[in-house]
Enzyme design. Structure first.
Site, PDB file in Angstrom:
ATOM      1  N   LEU A   1       0.985  -1.168   0.219  1.00  0.00           N
ATOM      2  CA  LEU A   1      -0.054   0.020  -0.052  1.00  0.00           C
ATOM      3  C   LEU A   1       0.805   1.217   0.178  1.00  0.00           C
ATOM      4  CD1 LEU A   1      -2.972   1.261   0.040  1.00  0.00           C
ATOM      5  CD2 LEU A   1      -2.454   1.218   2.591  1.00  0.00           C
ATOM      6  N   ASP A   2       0.771   2.206  -1.103  1.00  0.00           N
ATOM      7  CA  ASP A   2       1.448   3.453  -1.079  1.00  0.00           C
ATOM      8  C   ASP A   2       2.852   3.076  -1.093  1.00  0.00           C
ATOM      9  OD1 ASP A   2      -1.265   4.590  -0.997  1.00  0.00           O
ATOM     10  OD2 ASP A   2      -1.157   4.839   1.130  1.00  0.00           O
ATOM     11  N   GLY A   3       3.265   1.879  -1.430  1.00  0.00           N
ATOM     12  CA  GLY A   3       4.752   1.732  -1.541  1.00  0.00           C
ATOM     13  C   GLY A   3       5.415   1.630  -2.754  1.00  0.00           C
TER      14      GLY A   3
END
Lengths: 301, 301, 301, 301
Positions: free
Chosen positions: A244-246
């Site tokens: 996530l968001d990485g």
């Protein structure tokens, strides 16, 4: 309809000028002679290099990245042969590579929820001739933007998403985009994309996160920013990976805020950062300026 | 010595002009009539308000913050009485408050390790007359900067720190600063400050962290930034609290970087952000422009 | 129609909250006691000051500027009396002043030529509830944007302008706006406004100039910028005066460019600066944050 | 002395790593085959290209610019032969060109008047190992900075300038720098340089002008900026030509200011922009990143 008319003219004109413009993208282990081999190859095809960027990550035993734009007479007719001939060079240098015509544009599907600012920005940039891509459809879990999107002559698909229907909704989304869109833009779509979808569109799903990542991963980043009392807020466009968001960051920007900005004011200021950052990222990706290596991007701009 | 001479002249001149300039800082629960009461009070003292800033955090039942600069004849002689008379108003509004003369400058102690750029910046700003404070000492766990610092006529204390001597070193530091310095500047000091020290200098220890907090808390932030592939790097000046890199943020800024910047290049670019951000924060704090409320700052600038 | 619906709801809600919010603007020669008199006056009306900004230009015998936002019960009913009572104070301090209700919004007429980006931005900001004003009409010397503008429910007037019909065209424009619009926005209108028009709308005509003024006054600023080889391009929002591109500057911003940007690329980058800068200026003016003194602005934001 | 010691170590280490690093700069009329010829040439010398930048100004019949950094075994011994062999290729493409070893650094003479901030910045950057050049002397029309400069082991020449002695002063300056310095840095020198001097050091004299050129050419730019009421102030580093403040721009930057900044505050804010902009320009020129064509620069960075 005014929109379509203006847009079409501007783009047709730009396209005519570039029928013989090609693009070559290369990633490979670094070693001596790559540039010499590639440039000699293009020279022998009477191609004129109009732009060339390269980058060597970690010069000792690292990776080499290159992007070339070239003009070549009758590129359309000769492209297949060009690729065939290049394959030998590519193999000897263990290259990952791609040669395309600039006029063969990427096809984008834009996913959007209720917040419309990123979508409006992309449509405006596209209509102004500043986004060198096709927008082939808009998919939304709400119906609000239908009239607006259809006024540009772009198909609008309303696929509601609830916890119960999420799997089925995604199945329908994949059905719609597969074979029709090359790139998925999550223009504040606000729904988690499944690993299966990410696998199919590897490094082809661009999300805009409304914070300066890796600060404020996850939900409600403006609330997080307000609570932490930061003096700059930002936005991040990145490729979507399972983390996530990485995923690999394509572009980021920030804007100054003061103590007097409450969460709504942060959101307001943030909307302009978000749309500008996303538009830049999409534009660069459309122009093949973004190469991914592991979890980082090389952006030639 | 050239440095001292120039500095002294510029500052003396500026100070003469401001012998009658006062500053009033107020924080209190918001309610009607505060501004009226305060401005009427100053008016009756024939004080002329030359600058006034106020902010109400959360208008419904929130906090009120105010900073006033005023000119008043014979402020030096009348300050004690002014404070005494204001105490009644202050009490009725439950104010936290302070009235000072602008010429009574904050005394700074600068802590530094091996990296000298933030110290050099502060000394240059101070010498240029841009930092409205006294620098009363520099404390370092290395001896490298002694000659440079002493050339400004500023005492330099070398207190080595090892895991074994850390407690004793901090005891000596406190001994040196207590009663002599009002504010501690950690100009890339790179040592953890003990809770006891933080307690004594509450909201009076300013640290520069070499990342855009809350991204990259803790050690080696430029390495973390490189690994994450961010497109902007930053620095954060904040008050030190017991939570590592978690105190109230005073100022932040960023600079654009590209894929081609390795860790050393990030550090190089970062050094300029760090020193500019720290210098701004110190200057604002010196001029009483920074009010702290819970874990956030109100910065009137 | 989606646009109107969303917009109306967001704005109605915001408006309801602010029926009792007032704004006071003051410019006058500086002297002691202004703040005391004004704040005492508001206090006696049981008004709560929620925001206050002031600035003294040249403290020795200079000008004083103030902007206050306050909440006051039944402001609508009491506004006339409030103004009447304030007149005495205002006179004694030789004030230029204005007290308004926040819900009485400025009415904007937007003038536009062929370039649509500034208009699109203003409409989007307005629809998103970020522009606290009414857009009462769009006037253009082209017919291209009619459908788009009318889809927001805003009247569109096509008034062609040729050298021969210029005077007559302006007569019709004045006829349309007089009494209906408070502010004229030249959103890349590209036509010189006559002195008579400027006189009627003094400090109420905002133009966006596509350069960082005073660099590149006059025509084709991007060509001028390209020729000079600047490394940043900018845009400037200013009030229109008789001096071409010489009026009081409200806001400016810039963006970095490199040697590789040709004039078209400068224009493309510039469009985003232009629309952001104009939108900020219009928003600040709509919220009465911009005070004009001689050829400069005081912007409280 | 601490300064010299630290500086020497950092630089020696960096230099050792780059004894075999070379740099090639090319400007020539654009035509097909340049990159192929150059890269083949380097490949045959077993040189490894570690960085390459190119730019074609106006692809149809325009100019081609290239900068290459390469590693080559025993570059020191083979440089003369390399140049000799390249001359043939260069001639056939009508190139202006230069091949150098990175370790053969440019020698800088810094000219300064009373304002010391740009000089301090350059010395600090140099000492920190961030400025890849030799600083061989400082020349000033004042004696104020002597101690400071000499503490770095750099010769300081005090040459007073009066209207009567100007010609003689410049004669002495030229005598000092000729054959000893490759580049002249006007670090707020504030004296006009004669055409003869400019001729000798063509495109080798870098000036920092304290405005965002071409706004505010000539004297007292901060006063001009204050009078015009701009919302951003800037600085410009440019090569000196006979036209006052009209030479090719290398770098510019700006900082936001508000109505509340008087001329002294503009100067204070400006000092930081000036020194950062000048330091960047000097660094890029030191690293051969700046190519001049007519009145513009191509900056590969």
């Amino acid at each position: 309809m005014t929109h379509q008319h203006t847009m079409t003219q501007a783009r047709l004109e730009a396209d005519r000028e570039r029928l013989n413009r090609g693009r070559m993208l290369i990633s490979c282990p670094d070693r001596a002679g790559i540039v010499a081999a590639v440039s000699k190859f293009l020279f022998e095809y009477d191609a004129n290099i109009v732009q060339s960027d390269q980058y060597t990550m970690d010069p000792d035993g690292g990776m080499f990245f290159m992007r070339i734009e070239f003009d070549m007479a009758e590129l359309g007719e000769r492209l297949a042969q060009l690729k065939k001939d290049f394959a030998g060079i590519a193999e000897s240098f263990e290259m990952q590579w791609r040669i395309t015509r600039v006029c063969d544009k990427k096809r984008l599907a834009i996913f959007v929820s209720k917040e419309d600012h990123c979508l409006v920005e992309l449509l405006w940039q596209w209509q102004a001739g500043d986004l060198d891509a096709e927008i082939v459809m808009v998919i939304s879990n709400h119906n609000d933007m239908r009239d607006y999107v259809e006024s540009f002559g772009i198909p609008y698909h309303h696929i509601p998403v609830t916890p119960d229907t999420k799997a089925e909704a995604e199945r329908r989304q994949i059905e719609l985009v597969e074979g029709k869109a090359d790139v998925i833009i999550l223009a504040r779509y606000m729904q988690i994309i499944s690993p299966r979808f990410i696998e199919v569109y590897k490094n082809q799903i661009i999300n805009i996160h409304h914070s300066f990542l890796p600060a404020f991963v996850g939900g409600k980043p403006y609330h997080q920013a307000y609570t932490r009392g930061v003096k700059l807020i930002g936005a991040t466009a990145h490729f979507v990976t399972e983390e996530l968001d990485g995923g690999p960051i394509i572009e980021q920007d920030v804007s100054r805020v003061t103590h007097s900005a409450d969460v709504n004011e942060l959101k307001r200021i943030g909307r302009t950062i978000e749309r500008v950052v996303l538009a830049r990222a999409v534009q660069w990706h459309a122009e093949d300026r973004v190469l991914v290596h592991q979890n980082k991007t090389v952006v030639f701009n």
